[in-house]
Motif scaffolding. Structure first.
Motif, short mmCIF file in Angstrom:
data_model
loop_
_atom_site.label_atom_id
_atom_site.label_comp_id
_atom_site.label_asym_id
_atom_site.label_seq_id
_atom_site.Cartn_x
_atom_site.Cartn_y
_atom_site.Cartn_z
N GLY A 29 0.73 -1.15 -0.07
CA GLY A 29 0.02 0.03 0.05
C GLY A 29 0.88 1.22 -0.04
N ARG A 44 -1.56 2.67 4.01
CA ARG A 44 -3.08 2.42 3.90
C ARG A 44 -3.14 1.20 2.76
NH1 ARG A 44 -7.59 3.83 6.27
NH2 ARG A 44 -6.35 5.75 6.51
N ASP A 45 -3.56 0.06 3.53
CA ASP A 45 -3.37 -1.12 2.57
C ASP A 45 -4.31 -1.12 1.58
OD1 ASP A 45 -4.28 -4.37 2.22
OD2 ASP A 45 -2.47 -4.32 3.64
N ALA A 46 -3.63 -1.79 0.45
CA ALA A 46 -4.20 -1.57 -0.83
C ALA A 46 -5.47 -2.50 -1.13
CB ALA A 46 -3.25 -1.86 -1.98
N ARG A 47 -5.30 -3.62 -0.31
CA ARG A 47 -6.25 -4.89 -0.32
C ARG A 47 -7.55 -4.80 0.45
NH1 ARG A 47 -2.18 -9.88 0.00
NH2 ARG A 47 -1.21 -8.59 1.18
N THR A 48 -7.04 -4.35 1.63
CA THR A 48 -8.33 -4.02 2.65
C THR A 48 -8.89 -2.45 2.90
OG1 THR A 48 -6.76 -3.79 4.56
CG2 THR A 48 -7.46 -5.98 3.87
N GLY A 49 -7.91 -1.66 2.46
CA GLY A 49 -8.29 -0.17 2.90
C GLY A 49 -8.07 0.20 4.18
N THR A 50 -7.48 -0.47 5.12
CA THR A 50 -7.41 -0.21 6.47
C THR A 50 -5.88 0.23 6.68
OG1 THR A 50 -6.67 -2.61 6.99
CG2 THR A 50 -9.25 -2.07 7.21
N ARG A 51 -6.01 0.79 7.68
CA ARG A 51 -4.56 1.71 8.03
C ARG A 51 -3.75 0.58 8.85
NH1 ARG A 51 -2.83 5.93 12.26
NH2 ARG A 51 -1.08 6.96 11.23
#
Length: 71
Positions: A29, A44-51
Motif C-alpha cells: 500500500g 493504507r493497505d491496498a487490499r483492505t483499505g485499512t491503516r
C-alpha cells in the motif's frame, strides 16, 4: 515493476511499498505516516483499505512503483 529494498530512513509519505516475510507478501500500500526516529511506518493497505502499522524489524520492506490508474 521496479523494486528496491529500502531502509526505513529512506521511506517517505506517499511511497508505495510491499511488506514481505519469509518470501510471502503480507501487506502492500501507500505510506501514510512515518516516524523515522522510532522506525514506525503506517500504510493504507491496498487490499483492505485499512491503516496498518508495519514492523520493519520483522518485515522486509520493498519500495515499488505506484500502481497504474485503470483506464
Amino acid at each position: 515493476m521496479i523494486t528496491d529494498k529500502v531502509q526505513t530512513a529512506k521511506i517517505q509519505l506517499g511511497d508505495h511499498i510491499e511488506a514481505w516475510h519469509n518470501g510471502k507478501l503480507f501487506h502492500k500500500g501507500r505510506v501514510t505516516d512515518v516516524v523515522h526516529s522510532l522506525d514506525l511506518i503506517w500504510i493504507r493497505d491496498a487490499r483492505t483499505g485499512t491503516r496498518k502499522l508495519l514492523d520493519p524489524d520483522a518485515l522486509e520492506i520493498i519500495k515499488v512503483e505506484a500502481p497504474q490508474a485503470a483506464g
